[in-house]
Design an enzyme around this catalytic site. Sequence first.
Site, short mmCIF file in Angstrom:
data_model
loop_
_atom_site.label_atom_id
_atom_site.label_comp_id
_atom_site.label_asym_id
_atom_site.label_seq_id
_atom_site.Cartn_x
_atom_site.Cartn_y
_atom_site.Cartn_z
N HIS A 89 -2.90 -6.10 -14.34
CA HIS A 89 -2.85 -5.98 -12.88
C HIS A 89 -1.88 -4.87 -12.49
O HIS A 89 -2.19 -4.01 -11.66
CB HIS A 89 -2.43 -7.31 -12.27
CG HIS A 89 -1.99 -7.23 -10.84
ND1 HIS A 89 -2.84 -6.97 -9.81
CD2 HIS A 89 -0.75 -7.35 -10.27
CE1 HIS A 89 -2.18 -6.94 -8.66
NE2 HIS A 89 -0.90 -7.17 -8.92
N ASP A 118 -8.25 26.39 -1.10
CA ASP A 118 -8.49 25.30 -2.06
C ASP A 118 -7.18 25.05 -2.78
O ASP A 118 -6.15 25.61 -2.43
CB ASP A 118 -9.60 25.69 -3.06
CG ASP A 118 -10.30 24.45 -3.63
OD1 ASP A 118 -9.62 23.64 -4.28
OD2 ASP A 118 -11.52 24.29 -3.42
N TRP A 154 3.79 -4.72 -18.07
CA TRP A 154 3.48 -3.29 -18.02
C TRP A 154 4.66 -2.45 -18.49
O TRP A 154 4.50 -1.28 -18.82
CB TRP A 154 3.08 -2.88 -16.60
CG TRP A 154 4.22 -2.65 -15.66
CD1 TRP A 154 4.92 -3.59 -14.98
CD2 TRP A 154 4.79 -1.38 -15.28
NE1 TRP A 154 5.90 -3.01 -14.21
CE2 TRP A 154 5.84 -1.65 -14.38
CE3 TRP A 154 4.52 -0.05 -15.61
CZ2 TRP A 154 6.62 -0.64 -13.81
CZ3 TRP A 154 5.30 0.95 -15.05
CH2 TRP A 154 6.33 0.65 -14.16
N SER A 181 -3.43 13.63 -17.31
CA SER A 181 -4.03 13.80 -15.99
C SER A 181 -2.97 13.94 -14.91
O SER A 181 -3.03 14.85 -14.07
CB SER A 181 -4.94 12.60 -15.69
OG SER A 181 -5.19 12.50 -14.32
N SER A 182 -1.95 13.05 -14.94
CA SER A 182 -0.91 13.10 -13.91
C SER A 182 -0.15 14.41 -13.93
O SER A 182 0.12 15.00 -12.89
CB SER A 182 0.11 11.97 -14.11
OG SER A 182 -0.49 10.75 -13.98
N HIS A 265 12.04 4.18 -12.90
CA HIS A 265 12.57 4.18 -11.55
C HIS A 265 12.04 5.35 -10.72
O HIS A 265 11.55 5.13 -9.61
CB HIS A 265 14.08 4.06 -11.45
CG HIS A 265 14.44 3.82 -10.02
ND1 HIS A 265 14.39 2.58 -9.45
CD2 HIS A 265 14.69 4.68 -9.03
CE1 HIS A 265 14.60 2.69 -8.16
NE2 HIS A 265 14.79 3.95 -7.86
N GLU A 267 9.33 6.61 -11.06
CA GLU A 267 7.94 6.22 -10.83
C GLU A 267 7.79 5.41 -9.54
O GLU A 267 6.83 5.60 -8.80
CB GLU A 267 7.43 5.41 -12.03
CG GLU A 267 6.07 4.76 -11.86
CD GLU A 267 4.90 5.74 -11.79
OE1 GLU A 267 5.04 6.86 -12.33
OE2 GLU A 267 3.87 5.38 -11.19
N TYR A 269 9.43 5.75 -6.90
CA TYR A 269 9.45 6.70 -5.77
C TYR A 269 8.20 7.54 -5.74
O TYR A 269 7.78 7.99 -4.66
CB TYR A 269 10.73 7.55 -5.81
CG TYR A 269 11.89 6.67 -5.45
CD1 TYR A 269 12.01 6.20 -4.16
CD2 TYR A 269 12.76 6.21 -6.41
CE1 TYR A 269 12.99 5.31 -3.82
CE2 TYR A 269 13.75 5.31 -6.09
CZ TYR A 269 13.86 4.86 -4.78
OH TYR A 269 14.82 3.96 -4.47
N SER A 280 5.08 9.56 8.28
CA SER A 280 5.72 10.60 9.10
C SER A 280 4.70 11.49 9.79
O SER A 280 5.04 12.24 10.70
CB SER A 280 6.63 11.47 8.24
OG SER A 280 7.58 10.67 7.58
N HIS A 314 19.55 -0.29 -13.19
CA HIS A 314 19.59 -1.49 -12.35
C HIS A 314 18.47 -2.46 -12.72
O HIS A 314 18.46 -3.59 -12.24
CB HIS A 314 19.55 -1.15 -10.85
CG HIS A 314 18.34 -0.38 -10.42
ND1 HIS A 314 18.39 0.55 -9.42
CD2 HIS A 314 17.05 -0.39 -10.84
CE1 HIS A 314 17.18 1.06 -9.23
NE2 HIS A 314 16.35 0.51 -10.09
N HIS A 315 17.54 -2.02 -13.57
CA HIS A 315 16.52 -2.94 -14.07
C HIS A 315 17.02 -3.72 -15.28
O HIS A 315 16.30 -4.54 -15.83
CB HIS A 315 15.25 -2.17 -14.45
CG HIS A 315 14.61 -1.48 -13.28
ND1 HIS A 315 13.64 -2.06 -12.52
CD2 HIS A 315 14.85 -0.26 -12.73
CE1 HIS A 315 13.28 -1.23 -11.55
NE2 HIS A 315 14.00 -0.13 -11.65
N THR A 340 17.20 6.34 2.66
CA THR A 340 16.06 5.54 3.10
C THR A 340 16.29 5.05 4.52
O THR A 340 15.37 5.03 5.34
CB THR A 340 15.86 4.34 2.15
OG1 THR A 340 15.93 4.81 0.80
CG2 THR A 340 14.50 3.70 2.35
N LYS A 343 15.44 7.62 7.01
CA LYS A 343 14.00 7.70 7.28
C LYS A 343 13.55 6.64 8.28
O LYS A 343 12.87 6.94 9.26
CB LYS A 343 13.21 7.54 5.97
CG LYS A 343 13.27 8.78 5.13
CD LYS A 343 12.44 8.64 3.90
CE LYS A 343 12.25 9.99 3.25
NZ LYS A 343 11.43 10.90 4.06
N ARG A 462 9.14 -15.38 -13.25
CA ARG A 462 7.89 -14.64 -13.17
C ARG A 462 7.21 -14.62 -14.53
O ARG A 462 7.83 -14.94 -15.54
CB ARG A 462 8.14 -13.21 -12.66
CG ARG A 462 9.04 -12.40 -13.56
CD ARG A 462 9.49 -11.11 -12.91
NE ARG A 462 8.43 -10.10 -12.91
CZ ARG A 462 8.66 -8.79 -13.06
NH1 ARG A 462 9.88 -8.32 -13.22
NH2 ARG A 462 7.66 -7.94 -13.03
CU LIG Z 1 14.44 0.97 -10.09
#
Ligand SMILES: [Cu+2]
Lengths: 543, 290
Positions: A89, A118, A154, A181-182, A265, A267, A269, A280, A314-315, A340, A343, A462
């Site tokens: 998932h 283009d 994941w 690809s990315s 991390h 990722e 963002y 915006s 922090h993870h 943040t 924003k 979890r």
């Molecule tokens: Cu993080």
Amino acid sequence: MSSNDVTHHAADDHNHDHGDDHGHHGPAPGLMRWVTTTNHKDIGTLYLWFSLVMFFIGGAMALVIRAELFQPGIQIVDPMFFNSMTTMHAIVMIFGVVMPAFVGLANWMIPMMIGAPDMALPRLNNWSFWIMPFAFTIMLSTLFMDSGGPAGGWTLYPPLVLQMGDSFAFVIFAIHFLGISSVMGSINIVATIFNMRAPGMTFMKMPMFVWTWLITAYLLIATIPVFAGAVTMLLTDRYFGTSFFSAAGGGDPVMFQHIFWFFGHPEVYILILPAFGIVSSIIPTFARKELFGYDSMVYATASIAFLSFIVWAHHMFTTGMPLAGELFFMFSTMLISVPTGVKVFNWVATMWRGAMTFETPMLFAIGFVIMFTVGGLSGLMLAITPADIQYHDTYFVVAHFHYVLVPGAIYSLMAATYYWLPKWTGNMYDEKLGKMHFWISTIFVNVLFFPMHFVGLAGMPRRIPDYSLQFADWNMIATIGAFGFGFSQLMFVYIIVKCVRGGEKATAEVWEGARGLEWTVASPAPYHTFETAPTIEPSTVTR
Amino acid sequence: MSTAATGYYVPHDARWPIVGSIGLFIFFFGFASWLNDGAFGKEMFFIGMAITIFMMFGWFGLVAKESEAGTYSPQVDASFRLCMMWFIFSEVMFFAAFFGALFYARTFSGPWLGGLGGGGAEMTNAVLHTGHDYVWPSNGPGDVGGKFVPMGWFGLPLINTLLLLSSGVTCTLAHHAIRAGHRKPFILWLLATVTLGFIFMGLQIEEYIHAYSALNLKLTSGIYGSTFFLLTGFHGFHVTMGAVILLVVAIRAMRNHFSAENHFAFEAAAWYWHFVDVVWLGLFIFVYLF
Ligand SMILES: [Cu+2]
């Protein structure tokens, strides 16, 4: 192959309808149009349809999870399959839905927003998309293999992930494939923004969506290769006898977490910065005001990107780290709330005293601002090391990142779809159904995710298919919310299909307060736009 | 048709990307099956690789042809330059992951396993890894892979360093030659660069054979063997790629493809070559010297 077929026009007089399609290079007929296309709009469309299909695949997996959690005890699926559902998932939603959908929007909108004919490298663009279906075929095929799909989460932590069956190698190579690809897609976006802007389109005249994608592309190019390196080390540890993540050989499983989250991390963002750009764009349109604090928006985005490289651990507050490390990563993480906050303040200030109307894109954008902020605040709670030691691996974390990703990233995608759908199709979508879609989704998404805060704080872990009895009520409610939210997304598909097939004709401007070059071309946007670059005067409104 | 393009060239009808996707799909699927001794894994691996290489020749060949026909405006050229620069940046980050693993093992996890660095390290060492002292090069408390002799910096690695550094010089000389429009010295300096690259690879293979046969230093020799072989191995792969690209450029130069003004294919290859050079310097310092 018309290799010397240069798209070259004498500079026509500067008229304000830039949608000059001279009737050549229309789309090729038949199915091969989509396979061999180099047109940024075609490729954008492919990306968007692909991610919509994946959204339902990933969503079906989520419903399997929620169905199992409807009641305590093992009800429907065996625990191994449950684990592979939570893992898949996440992989599908991150790499198959949110990322390709943002790339699809980038493809459609960036050339039109900056006045380019283009993308910079159209063939590479085609390849970036056409890797996706093949890579996901490998990824999803693991579910049908004897050993089952990946079931270690994941994040692929060793040693657990190294204990999975033969499908492990397929998962790793699918990640490599998606990474190619990315990176190619991002290089293309950076080259487009640096090199393809129309004369006079300075960096500070670019729409925020273009800015946020420029910074996102940089994050992708910087971190996807690190992820590729990390999974390569997993592969060699598993099949070639290396000891990167084995203490016996002098390595360390925690080292994987450091390398992974150095990618992981930034990722998150990658999954949210383009959403900031979309919101915006939408809020000024429906507030009929210029975006408040454009410059500070740009700097805030850049600061978030910079900070995202120095907060990864922090993870890992509970995994073990020297005290100095825990403190550093706590404070650097809390620092992110400053840009943040800038924003969120700017979005609210844009709406302040605006002549507001609440069409569907605006509803989703406002929903984004409010509910993303909820997810941001629980993120701030998780940043505090001593508190995180309690929250770690509970449903509180699940509640946090689903608030920033579902009513966050996914809502921004829905807002973007409703906002630009008239430009893409030339037809207005059904406003009444759109509003209904918003309200039904918003009610169910909160029924789904808000209770997770409660069960999480109460200690429900979890990634476990069973739970203790006191969590039963809230889990039942969350599951009802999940099925409600999941099935109400069929409305989204219905509205899109209906809009593609017909409807009230859209004007070029579409929205009364719309700003930017994409609204100067006809609706639907001609197959080729800005073959001759528009001239941007300092007074031209481009954002 | 046109010789000096002014508009931005947007190609149509791209056929190579889908060939590349199919090739890589077969390659990755085959590789994964092969690792699990699955049916046809090996065959698919090589077929996929062949299709991918075929695609690269076809695609780059097409671009070269278009370039020779004058299809590309300076703006298209700038796109190619940006593309190459950012591609090299992504490669830098790929190597950063492996350097990061090396630094982490040497500064943090290695000493912790040996009971250094405070926290619970001393206790863990006493209970779990009794008698294990941390010294780099290490294959860990389990002595994984058995006793080995680390690779010294003197001898082959030093010669290889000198070879790669001088190949950087010959590459720059080739650049000066083409900029001055001297085709013959350009080709000769290019071939010299390619030759130095291939000699480097030969010596690298020699070094690996020496490591395996005389030093008992293997990919399986704990964290030292892992970082040593993956860092030098990926670098060697990049050197090979770079040398092949330079060789293709040399062949194109012999067919009179480049001019003093228009030779980006060479410049891209040269940037790549210098990047490979710099990675080697990092390797020589952190893998061999210290
Ligand atoms: Cu993080």
